[in-house]
Write a protein that holds these residues in place. Structure first.
Motif, mmCIF file in Angstrom:
data_model
loop_
_atom_site.group_PDB
_atom_site.id
_atom_site.type_symbol
_atom_site.label_atom_id
_atom_site.label_comp_id
_atom_site.label_asym_id
_atom_site.label_seq_id
_atom_site.Cartn_x
_atom_site.Cartn_y
_atom_site.Cartn_z
ATOM 1 N N ILE A 201 38.551 40.632 41.127
ATOM 2 C CA ILE A 201 38.029 39.393 41.245
ATOM 3 C C ILE A 201 38.623 38.087 41.066
ATOM 4 O O ILE A 201 39.525 38.081 40.251
ATOM 5 N N TYR A 202 38.507 37.270 42.131
ATOM 6 C CA TYR A 202 39.517 36.142 42.136
ATOM 7 C C TYR A 202 38.845 34.991 41.976
ATOM 8 O O TYR A 202 37.480 34.651 42.000
ATOM 9 N N GLY A 203 39.519 33.909 40.965
ATOM 10 C CA GLY A 203 38.978 32.504 40.663
ATOM 11 C C GLY A 203 39.939 31.684 41.108
ATOM 12 O O GLY A 203 41.179 31.976 41.626
ATOM 13 N N ALA A 204 39.563 30.246 40.928
ATOM 14 C CA ALA A 204 40.532 29.193 41.166
ATOM 15 C C ALA A 204 40.485 28.037 40.021
ATOM 16 O O ALA A 204 39.379 27.894 39.846
ATOM 17 N N ASP A 205 41.596 27.611 39.720
ATOM 18 C CA ASP A 205 41.656 26.748 38.389
ATOM 19 C C ASP A 205 41.110 25.350 38.737
ATOM 20 O O ASP A 205 40.408 24.813 37.777
ATOM 21 N N VAL A 212 35.605 29.127 37.051
ATOM 22 C CA VAL A 212 36.044 30.006 36.369
ATOM 23 C C VAL A 212 35.163 30.703 35.187
ATOM 24 O O VAL A 212 34.891 31.512 34.784
ATOM 25 N N SER A 213 34.971 29.463 34.358
ATOM 26 C CA SER A 213 34.349 29.754 33.024
ATOM 27 C C SER A 213 33.152 30.072 33.173
ATOM 28 O O SER A 213 32.238 30.694 32.386
ATOM 29 N N THR A 214 32.393 29.720 34.351
ATOM 30 C CA THR A 214 31.029 30.098 34.276
ATOM 31 C C THR A 214 30.471 31.094 35.350
ATOM 32 O O THR A 214 29.586 32.022 35.132
ATOM 33 N N PHE A 215 31.360 31.585 36.263
ATOM 34 C CA PHE A 215 31.261 32.593 37.327
ATOM 35 C C PHE A 215 32.259 33.851 37.044
ATOM 36 O O PHE A 215 31.818 34.883 36.910
ATOM 37 N N ASP A 238 41.315 25.750 44.691
ATOM 38 C CA ASP A 238 39.646 25.317 44.812
ATOM 39 C C ASP A 238 38.756 26.570 45.401
ATOM 40 O O ASP A 238 39.359 27.394 45.919
ATOM 41 N N HIS A 239 37.859 26.153 45.509
ATOM 42 C CA HIS A 239 36.635 27.228 46.192
ATOM 43 C C HIS A 239 37.022 27.514 47.487
ATOM 44 O O HIS A 239 36.756 28.797 47.818
ATOM 45 N N PHE A 240 37.562 26.482 48.327
ATOM 46 C CA PHE A 240 37.789 26.648 49.612
ATOM 47 C C PHE A 240 39.324 27.357 49.991
ATOM 48 O O PHE A 240 39.555 27.415 51.249
ATOM 49 N N THR A 241 40.001 27.357 49.059
ATOM 50 C CA THR A 241 41.302 27.842 49.263
ATOM 51 C C THR A 241 41.152 29.209 49.872
ATOM 52 O O THR A 241 42.055 29.627 50.718
ATOM 53 N N PHE A 242 40.145 30.170 49.495
ATOM 54 C CA PHE A 242 39.927 31.493 50.083
ATOM 55 C C PHE A 242 39.579 31.413 51.757
ATOM 56 O O PHE A 242 39.391 32.319 52.103
#
Length: 289
Positions: A201-205, A212-215, A238-242
């Motif tokens: 699972i990937y997140g972004a700061d 990250v803290s919520t999902f 951010d979310h759109f980095t992916f």
């Protein structure tokens, strides 16, 4: 007839032996792991924009599949090493296939058959995306033009945002999958405790869409029945980095798929011990060894 001197004879024998060992080694490796594809990996190979396999693609037009929209299949043209594992990738909420298109050739060039999708409707929620993803995986392995190049027992799913949420739902409902990769997953339900498939699972700061803290971190923490799991939080992202080519995402995604779809322990070096990567804020995993 002039006889060879002992030293010359030994030198020739040494050369012949080295050549023989070089020829035997690949066969021994293949016998030890029949799913191993491609040369030994290096830092340069897992971060390169193009892997060792030449890639072709075929379009799957809308209406030709059962239960999913149009897609694009990327596949290695060299089948001399045998069949390949397959990966289906789903985009996020109101995102077209173009947002995830870069994963197709990037992963396929490393030795996978990859299908990227458009969702049936741009606003489809994770459960619908999971259903479409699994329908596409069935089509890919049983009806597609490249079905004979695929080992149907070695499949994986991957997705971004709501497609990432759908990916986790797919992993929960389909324990036969060999791997799952969720990119900044968003979902109103957390199915982590139902997953046994090796999951990254990937997140972004800087993600404000799927924080990250919520999902993403709660999704990882819920993987209580999953022996092989990893969580990566990207730095300065951010979310759109992916939705655009990213070397860090590619490196660890390739390694995860190679390790679990191909059972290729040569890629352990990029996962264990847990990397201290400056491009990440956090990196947690259970080390698959």
């Amino acid at each position: 007839m002039k006889l060879l001197r002992p030293r010359a004879l030994m030198a020739i024998l040494a050369i012949v032996t080295s050549i023989a060992l070089a020829l035997i080694a690949p066969a021994q490796a293949a016998a030890g792991n029949p799913y191993q594809r491609g040369p030994a990996p290096t830092e340069a190979s897992v971060t390169a924009e193009t892997g060792p396999f030449t890639v072709a693609q075929v379009n799957v037009p809308s209406g030709s599949g059962q239960g999913f929209n149009n897609g694009t299949i990327y596949f290695p043209t060299d089948t001399s090493q045998g069949t390949f594992g397959a990966v289906v990738i789903m985009p996020g909420f109101v995102a077209p296939q173009a947002e995830i298109a870069w994963y197709g050739p990037r992963l396929a060039s490393q030795g996978f058959v990859v299908m990227t999708l458009d969702s049936n409707a741009l606003w489809d929620f994770p459960t619908d995306r999971s259903n479409q993803q699994l329908a596409a995986l069935s089509y890919l392995t049983t009806k597609s033009a490249v079905k004979n190049e695929i080992d149907p027992t070695r499949t994986a799913v991957m997705g971004w945002s709501m497609g990432g949420g759908g990916t986790l739902e797919s992993a929960a409902s389909t324990p036969s999958l060999k791997a799952a990769i969720a990119l900044a997953p968003w979902d109103i339900v957390n199915v982590g405790d139902q997953i046994t498939v090796p999951t990254m699972i990937y997140g972004a700061d800087g993600d404000t869409v799927a924080p990250v803290s919520t999902f993403t971190l709660p999704a990882y923490n819920a993987l209580t029945n999953d022996r092989d799991k990893a969580f990566i939080e990207l730095r300065n992202a951010d979310h759109f980095t992916f939705a655009g080519a990213n070397t860090t995402v590619a490196k660890y995604s390739i390694s995860w798929l190679k390790r679990f779809v191909d059972n290729d322990t040569r890629y352990d070096q990029f996962l264990c011990p847990t990397p201290n990567d400056p491009n990440t804020v956090a990196f947690q995993n259970t080390c698959p060894m």
